[in-house]
Each structure stands twice: as structure tokens, then as C-alpha cells.
Design a protein around this motif. Structure first.
Motif, PDB file in Angstrom:
ATOM      1  N   GLY A  74      22.680  47.899  94.353  1.00 48.92           N
ATOM      2  CA  GLY A  74      23.831  47.951  95.243  1.00 48.92           C
ATOM      3  C   GLY A  74      25.016  47.212  94.655  1.00 48.92           C
ATOM      4  O   GLY A  74      24.939  46.638  93.565  1.00 48.92           O
ATOM      5  N   PRO A  75      26.150  47.222  95.367  1.00 51.37           N
ATOM      6  CA  PRO A  75      27.377  46.606  94.848  1.00 51.37           C
ATOM      7  C   PRO A  75      27.189  45.113  94.557  1.00 51.37           C
ATOM      8  O   PRO A  75      26.540  44.398  95.321  1.00 51.37           O
ATOM      9  CB  PRO A  75      28.385  46.815  95.985  1.00 51.37           C
ATOM     10  N   ILE A  76      27.764  44.667  93.475  1.00 48.73           N
ATOM     11  CA  ILE A  76      27.711  43.243  93.117  1.00 48.73           C
ATOM     12  C   ILE A  76      28.783  42.509  93.908  1.00 48.73           C
ATOM     13  O   ILE A  76      29.978  42.781  93.770  1.00 48.73           O
ATOM     14  CB  ILE A  76      27.917  43.063  91.596  1.00 48.73           C
ATOM     15  N   GLU A  77      28.349  41.568  94.741  1.00 50.12           N
ATOM     16  CA  GLU A  77      29.260  40.803  95.593  1.00 50.12           C
ATOM     17  C   GLU A  77      29.709  39.506  94.924  1.00 50.12           C
ATOM     18  O   GLU A  77      30.764  38.966  95.262  1.00 50.12           O
ATOM     19  CB  GLU A  77      28.567  40.468  96.924  1.00 50.12           C
ATOM     20  N   ALA A  78      28.892  38.996  94.001  1.00 50.83           N
ATOM     21  CA  ALA A  78      29.217  37.739  93.327  1.00 50.83           C
ATOM     22  C   ALA A  78      28.774  37.834  91.875  1.00 50.83           C
ATOM     23  O   ALA A  78      27.718  38.392  91.575  1.00 50.83           O
ATOM     24  CB  ALA A  78      28.544  36.556  94.017  1.00 50.83           C
TER      25      ALA A  78
ATOM     26  N   ALA B 285      33.977  44.346  84.158  1.00 51.30           N
ATOM     27  CA  ALA B 285      32.972  45.290  84.643  1.00 51.30           C
ATOM     28  C   ALA B 285      32.793  45.233  86.158  1.00 51.30           C
ATOM     29  O   ALA B 285      32.545  46.268  86.788  1.00 51.30           O
ATOM     30  CB  ALA B 285      31.638  45.026  83.949  1.00 51.30           C
ATOM     31  N   VAL B 286      32.904  44.041  86.752  1.00 53.00           N
ATOM     32  CA  VAL B 286      32.555  43.904  88.174  1.00 53.00           C
ATOM     33  C   VAL B 286      33.761  43.864  89.105  1.00 53.00           C
ATOM     34  O   VAL B 286      33.657  44.266  90.273  1.00 53.00           O
ATOM     35  CB  VAL B 286      31.675  42.662  88.439  1.00 53.00           C
ATOM     36  N   THR B 287      34.917  43.382  88.632  1.00 57.31           N
ATOM     37  CA  THR B 287      36.003  43.181  89.589  1.00 57.31           C
ATOM     38  C   THR B 287      36.679  44.461  90.084  1.00 57.31           C
ATOM     39  O   THR B 287      37.177  44.463  91.212  1.00 57.31           O
ATOM     40  CB  THR B 287      37.071  42.215  89.021  1.00 57.31           C
ATOM     41  N   PRO B 288      36.717  45.552  89.314  1.00 57.46           N
ATOM     42  CA  PRO B 288      37.306  46.757  89.911  1.00 57.46           C
ATOM     43  C   PRO B 288      36.600  47.183  91.201  1.00 57.46           C
ATOM     44  O   PRO B 288      37.265  47.553  92.183  1.00 57.46           O
ATOM     45  CB  PRO B 288      37.150  47.802  88.807  1.00 57.46           C
ATOM     46  N   GLY B 289      35.276  47.122  91.217  1.00 58.40           N
ATOM     47  CA  GLY B 289      34.549  47.463  92.435  1.00 58.40           C
ATOM     48  C   GLY B 289      34.811  46.465  93.546  1.00 58.40           C
ATOM     49  O   GLY B 289      34.917  46.842  94.731  1.00 58.40           O
ATOM     50  N   MET B 290      34.901  45.189  93.199  1.00 62.46           N
ATOM     51  CA  MET B 290      35.197  44.166  94.203  1.00 62.46           C
ATOM     52  C   MET B 290      36.566  44.407  94.825  1.00 62.46           C
ATOM     53  O   MET B 290      36.734  44.321  96.046  1.00 62.46           O
ATOM     54  CB  MET B 290      35.147  42.775  93.566  1.00 62.46           C
TER      55      MET B 290
ATOM     56  N   ARG C 124      36.500  47.214  97.253  1.00 60.27           N
ATOM     57  CA  ARG C 124      35.851  46.860  98.521  1.00 60.27           C
ATOM     58  C   ARG C 124      36.606  45.779  99.278  1.00 60.27           C
ATOM     59  O   ARG C 124      36.306  45.514 100.442  1.00 60.27           O
ATOM     60  CB  ARG C 124      34.414  46.408  98.251  1.00 60.27           C
ATOM     61  N   GLY C 125      37.523  45.101  98.607  1.00 57.74           N
ATOM     62  CA  GLY C 125      38.312  44.070  99.261  1.00 57.74           C
ATOM     63  C   GLY C 125      37.600  42.751  99.428  1.00 57.74           C
ATOM     64  O   GLY C 125      37.999  41.929 100.270  1.00 57.74           O
TER      65      GLY C 125
ATOM     66  N   PRO D 250      45.252  38.403  96.107  1.00 59.73           N
ATOM     67  CA  PRO D 250      45.778  39.254  97.185  1.00 59.73           C
ATOM     68  C   PRO D 250      44.829  40.372  97.609  1.00 59.73           C
ATOM     69  O   PRO D 250      44.938  40.895  98.726  1.00 59.73           O
ATOM     70  CB  PRO D 250      47.063  39.825  96.581  1.00 59.73           C
ATOM     71  N   SER D 251      43.887  40.738  96.731  1.00 58.51           N
ATOM     72  CA  SER D 251      42.957  41.824  97.055  1.00 58.51           C
ATOM     73  C   SER D 251      41.730  41.325  97.809  1.00 58.51           C
ATOM     74  O   SER D 251      40.893  42.128  98.222  1.00 58.51           O
ATOM     75  CB  SER D 251      42.494  42.512  95.764  1.00 58.51           C
ATOM     76  N   GLY D 252      41.587  40.002  97.970  1.00 53.88           N
ATOM     77  CA  GLY D 252      40.412  39.459  98.630  1.00 53.88           C
ATOM     78  C   GLY D 252      39.313  39.030  97.682  1.00 53.88           C
ATOM     79  O   GLY D 252      38.238  38.608  98.121  1.00 53.88           O
ATOM     80  N   VAL D 253      39.549  39.128  96.387  1.00 54.71           N
ATOM     81  CA  VAL D 253      38.561  38.712  95.383  1.00 54.71           C
ATOM     82  C   VAL D 253      38.939  37.317  94.882  1.00 54.71           C
ATOM     83  O   VAL D 253      40.071  37.090  94.458  1.00 54.71           O
ATOM     84  CB  VAL D 253      38.508  39.704  94.205  1.00 54.71           C
ATOM     85  N   ARG D 254      37.976  36.400  94.922  1.00 56.88           N
ATOM     86  CA  ARG D 254      38.225  35.012  94.528  1.00 56.88           C
ATOM     87  C   ARG D 254      37.594  34.732  93.165  1.00 56.88           C
ATOM     88  O   ARG D 254      36.457  35.111  92.918  1.00 56.88           O
ATOM     89  CB  ARG D 254      37.661  34.053  95.572  1.00 56.88           C
ATOM     90  N   VAL D 255      38.337  34.051  92.307  1.00 54.69           N
ATOM     91  CA  VAL D 255      37.865  33.683  90.975  1.00 54.69           C
ATOM     92  C   VAL D 255      38.031  32.173  90.819  1.00 54.69           C
ATOM     93  O   VAL D 255      39.141  31.646  90.982  1.00 54.69           O
ATOM     94  CB  VAL D 255      38.653  34.417  89.871  1.00 54.69           C
ATOM     95  N   ASN D 256      36.931  31.485  90.532  1.00 56.16           N
ATOM     96  CA  ASN D 256      36.930  30.038  90.398  1.00 56.16           C
ATOM     97  C   ASN D 256      36.006  29.628  89.256  1.00 56.16           C
ATOM     98  O   ASN D 256      35.404  30.483  88.595  1.00 56.16           O
ATOM     99  CB  ASN D 256      36.471  29.375  91.711  1.00 56.16           C
ATOM    100  N   ALA D 257      35.874  28.329  89.032  1.00 56.54           N
ATOM    101  CA  ALA D 257      35.014  27.844  87.953  1.00 56.54           C
ATOM    102  C   ALA D 257      34.409  26.500  88.311  1.00 56.54           C
ATOM    103  O   ALA D 257      34.925  25.764  89.166  1.00 56.54           O
ATOM    104  CB  ALA D 257      35.788  27.734  86.643  1.00 56.54           C
ATOM    105  N   VAL D 258      33.326  26.177  87.646  1.00 58.02           N
ATOM    106  CA  VAL D 258      32.753  24.830  87.679  1.00 58.02           C
ATOM    107  C   VAL D 258      32.839  24.266  86.266  1.00 58.02           C
ATOM    108  O   VAL D 258      32.649  24.983  85.287  1.00 58.02           O
ATOM    109  CB  VAL D 258      31.296  24.818  88.180  1.00 58.02           C
TER     110      VAL D 258
END
Length: 231
Positions: free
Chosen positions: A67-71, A109-114, A117-118, A160-168
């Protein structure tokens, strides 16, 4: 309830394996990308993350089967201590291909789908060395510093699209990546840390899980679970 799928790179050991266990304990279905089998993951694919074609194929396969990758959590990497004068050009390239290239390849690879989906979350593993530097670690610190620049830029682009990108940005962590004779395991160094010990991989995984599940207000943030190595 829909099934939540998390992709973790470098999941066969160390911080990546701890991330798999933490997310699995929270009810996520985990898919691992690693050169070695990831025994704790629900689904493991042998992939060189520095190869964009391999990553794209693996992501298509995972989303078709699970299924869709959420994270997506990017923990793949390697580490060596070498003075700048002794770092061969292929070693510079490999460090950048694996650390920066691995994160870029997964995100592409993963963020276009994210975005479609918003929703979605990406967490990259960088290092306190990217912030504070380190003796005889310039190639590693440079690659990890590039990851921070990429994360903050992509976060601004996708927020703005609802996709969050962060780091540790962990400090020296108690994983097999640090050999027994590592300078980061010496008593003198550990006594100089406010916490007086190495960071545990499970603690880094907790920080990453927080960014994935709870930190909906965070975009482009760098959390530093590093036992006080950089304050």
C-alpha cells in the motif's frame, strides 16, 4: 483503520533497525531497504540506496504489495575516520552517494505519491558532526551537512502540500558502526558529555517516531538526540 506503511532504509542494524522496531510497536507495517536482510521488518528488499533505479523499483514493489508509503525514514549510511589528506576521491564520492544520494533517491521516489495524497512524512538521519564538525571526519560531516541543506529546502517546497520533511541529528550512538576502539567510546570523551554516555539507537528512533506521528507542526526541523554533544 487503514494500514500505515513506513519505509526505512539502513534497517538491517543500528538506528534503522531501532526505527523499524519502534514503528512496528506503534502499529506500522514496515518495509526495509538495505543491502542486508532486515529481520525485524515486515517486508525487506535488498537495495543499494545510492542507485536511483533500484530505489524506484523497490518503492513501486512495496506500494504494490503493501500500500501507499505514509512515512519514509532514511537511516542508511556508513562511517570512517580519515584525515582529509588521506581521503581518496572515490571515498568522497561514495560518502555523498550513500548519505545525500540515498536520501534524495528515496524522496524522489516516495514524495510524489505523498503530495498527491496530501499527507506524508520524511525523516532523514544526519549527524551532530554536520553541525559541529569533527576531527578526521570531514567527508562524513560534509555529506551529513548536505543532508541538512536538502531536508530544509525540500521541507519548504513540500510543506504547502501537507508533506513534512524533517531530520534527526544524533551524536555518537551505541551501534556496531562505532568499533570498540572508537575515540567516541573513550571514557574521557563520555565524561565530557552532559549525559555522560552514548546515545542509544532506541532514543534516536523515538525522536524519529515523534517527527512522524506527533510533530505535525514541524517542517524542516533538525532534532538532536545526542546526549548533549551539541547544545
Amino acid at each position: 483503520m487503514r494500514e500505515r506503511v513506513a519505509l526505512v532504509t539502513g534497517a538491517a542494524s543500528g538506528i534503522g533497525a531501532a526505527m523499524v522496531r519502534e514503528l512496528a510497536g506503534r502499529g506500522w507495517t514496515t518495509a526495509a531497504l538495505d543491502l542486508s536482510p532486515a529481520e525485524d521488518a515486515s517486508h525487506s528488499v535488498g537495495v543499494d540506496v545510492s542507485d536511483p533505479a533500484q530505489v524506484r523499483a523497490a518503492v513501486r514493489r512495496i506500494e504494490r504489495e503493501l500500500g501507499p508509503i505514509e512515512a519514509a525514514l532514511c537511516a542508511a549510511g556508513h562511517y570512517t575516520i580519515v584525515p582529509v589528506s588521506d581521503i581518496a576521491w572515490p571515498d568522497w564520492q561514495r560518502m555523498l552517494r550513500v548519505h545525500l544520494g540515498g536520501v534524495v533517491n528515496v524522496c524522489k521516489a516516495v514524495t510524489p505519491g505523498m503530495v498527491e495524497r496530501g499527507r506524508g512524512s520524511v525523516v532523514a538521519v544526519t549527524s551532530e558532526l554536520a553541525i559541529g564538525g569533527g576531527n578526521a571526519e570531514a567527508h562524513y560531516a560534509a555529506a551529513k551537512g548536505a543532508v541538512i541543506g536538502f531536508v530544509r529546502s525540500l521541507a519548504a517546497e513540500l510543506a504547502p502540500s501537507g508533506v513534512r520533511v524533517n531530520a534527526v541529528a544524533p551524536g555518537p550512538t551505541d551501534t556496531p558502526l562505532l568499533p570498540a576502539d572508537s575515540p567516541w567510546r573513550r571514557t574521557a570523551y563520555l565524561q565530557g558529555l552532559p549525559a555522560g554516555r552514548l546515545t542509544a539507537p532506541e532514543e534516536v528512533a523515538l525522536a524519529a517516531a515523534f517527527l512522524v506521528e506527533d510533530a505535525t507542526f514541524c517542517a524542516g526541523e533538525i532534532l538532536s538526540p545526542n546526549a548533549g554533544a551539541v547544545i
